[in-house]
Design a protein around this motif. Sequence first.
Motif, short mmCIF file in Angstrom:
data_model
loop_
_atom_site.label_atom_id
_atom_site.label_comp_id
_atom_site.label_asym_id
_atom_site.label_seq_id
_atom_site.Cartn_x
_atom_site.Cartn_y
_atom_site.Cartn_z
N ALA A 289 5.98 12.77 -21.70
CA ALA A 289 6.14 12.90 -20.25
C ALA A 289 7.61 12.85 -19.85
N GLU A 290 8.36 11.93 -20.46
CA GLU A 290 9.78 11.83 -20.14
C GLU A 290 10.54 13.06 -20.62
N GLU A 291 10.18 13.56 -21.78
CA GLU A 291 10.84 14.75 -22.32
C GLU A 291 10.60 15.97 -21.44
N ARG A 292 9.38 16.11 -20.92
CA ARG A 292 9.02 17.29 -20.13
C ARG A 292 9.22 17.09 -18.62
N GLY A 293 9.66 15.93 -18.21
CA GLY A 293 9.86 15.68 -16.79
C GLY A 293 8.57 15.57 -15.99
N VAL A 294 7.53 15.06 -16.63
CA VAL A 294 6.24 14.89 -15.96
C VAL A 294 6.17 13.48 -15.38
N PRO A 295 5.95 13.34 -14.08
CA PRO A 295 5.87 11.99 -13.49
C PRO A 295 4.67 11.22 -14.02
N TYR A 296 4.90 9.97 -14.41
CA TYR A 296 3.83 9.15 -14.93
C TYR A 296 4.06 7.71 -14.55
N GLN A 297 3.02 6.92 -14.69
CA GLN A 297 3.08 5.47 -14.46
C GLN A 297 2.16 4.80 -15.45
N LEU A 298 2.42 3.54 -15.74
CA LEU A 298 1.58 2.77 -16.65
C LEU A 298 0.56 1.97 -15.84
N GLU A 299 -0.61 1.78 -16.44
CA GLU A 299 -1.73 1.19 -15.71
C GLU A 299 -2.37 0.06 -16.51
N VAL A 300 -2.54 -1.08 -15.85
CA VAL A 300 -3.37 -2.17 -16.38
C VAL A 300 -4.46 -2.41 -15.34
N LEU A 301 -5.71 -2.13 -15.72
CA LEU A 301 -6.84 -2.24 -14.80
C LEU A 301 -7.63 -3.50 -15.12
N PRO A 302 -7.70 -4.46 -14.19
CA PRO A 302 -8.35 -5.74 -14.50
C PRO A 302 -9.84 -5.64 -14.77
N LEU A 303 -10.52 -4.72 -14.10
CA LEU A 303 -11.98 -4.63 -14.24
C LEU A 303 -12.39 -3.17 -14.17
N GLY A 304 -13.27 -2.78 -15.08
CA GLY A 304 -13.73 -1.39 -15.13
C GLY A 304 -13.39 -0.77 -16.47
#
Length: 355
Positions: A289-304
């Motif tokens: 994602a960083e190499e291609r310039g794709v916006p991303y975010q990291l996710e920690v989901l407490p439930l599900g």
Amino acid sequence: MVDNMVDSMDSSVALDMELLKQLSEVGGVPGREERVRALLRGALEGHVDSLEEDALGNLVAVKTSKKKKAKRVMLSAHMDEIGFYVRFVDDAGFLRVHNVGGFDTRNLFARAVTVHAKEGDLIGVLNPAVKPVHLSTPEERKKVPELAEFAVDLGLSAEEVRARVRLGDPVTLRQPFVDLGAVVTGKALDDRVNCFILAQLLRQLDKPSHHVCAVFSVQEEVGLRGATTSAYALEPDIGIALDTTLAVDTPGAPPEGRVTQLGGGVALKVMDSASISTRWLLDAFAALAEERGVPYQLEVLPLGGTDAGAIQRSRKGVATLTLSIPSRYVHTVTEMVAKRDVEASLALLKAYLQG
């Protein structure tokens, strides 16, 4: 991550909003996904090497790679939406329903519904069996009804209801899909938006570097059932679940509880209650994602959880990751997602699978 990304995504990405609208508005509760499956089959025929329905109802589309030693990558997006089955018809013709999937009953007041009867759809309204505001006490108005207290009113006589409705008929909420420009809103975007992304990907993917096994899975909302059987049958080397996640970036929510941010890019899941993503695969997607310039975010989901939980534990184990689309108002009829996040997910998947 998000703050440092530039919008240099593949300009060839084009979103077929009519397909997304159809997928959002069609009904398909767990175990009765046939209308969703038919839409996807129509969208994919002629674009994949094989397209088959398995015994459980999963739709499996395959695009093979001509590269030697290509890995088998399973991508999974679920077709089912939370809904109901008719469980009882009372003497006045009102329907009582049993839920399939998790509802917050505060979101169910005064909702239009479709009863998918054998001889044709019936439109009704869903309301709790409580006194109207004009007659209730302040204490009664504070009480949140249980799901067992809700009833569907079809506006028909009891005789006509019994003649047209059977126990076990599925019931879905009704809501038009609306394109608001930067975002779209509607029902069942969990997970029809990712069925849409997966269909778009298959139609655009040319000369894949991996064998792509795309599963449009059934019964995810009641226990990841379709992904379980598909992963066992396909024996993938890598599993990628495509689902929505919480974007709790709305009024009343503290910043530390937002999980993801709408418009912040595709979310790479670190963990949820069904799986912990394989670290090397998570790192590979973040680096890409960083190499291609794709916006991303990291996710920690407490439930599900997502189909990744089933894929990861299949047979001897599978390296697995979930790509999530941030969504506001999850499990309501006004789920909202940003086109920018959809485009980011599609661009990142194409970059990974095209090689």
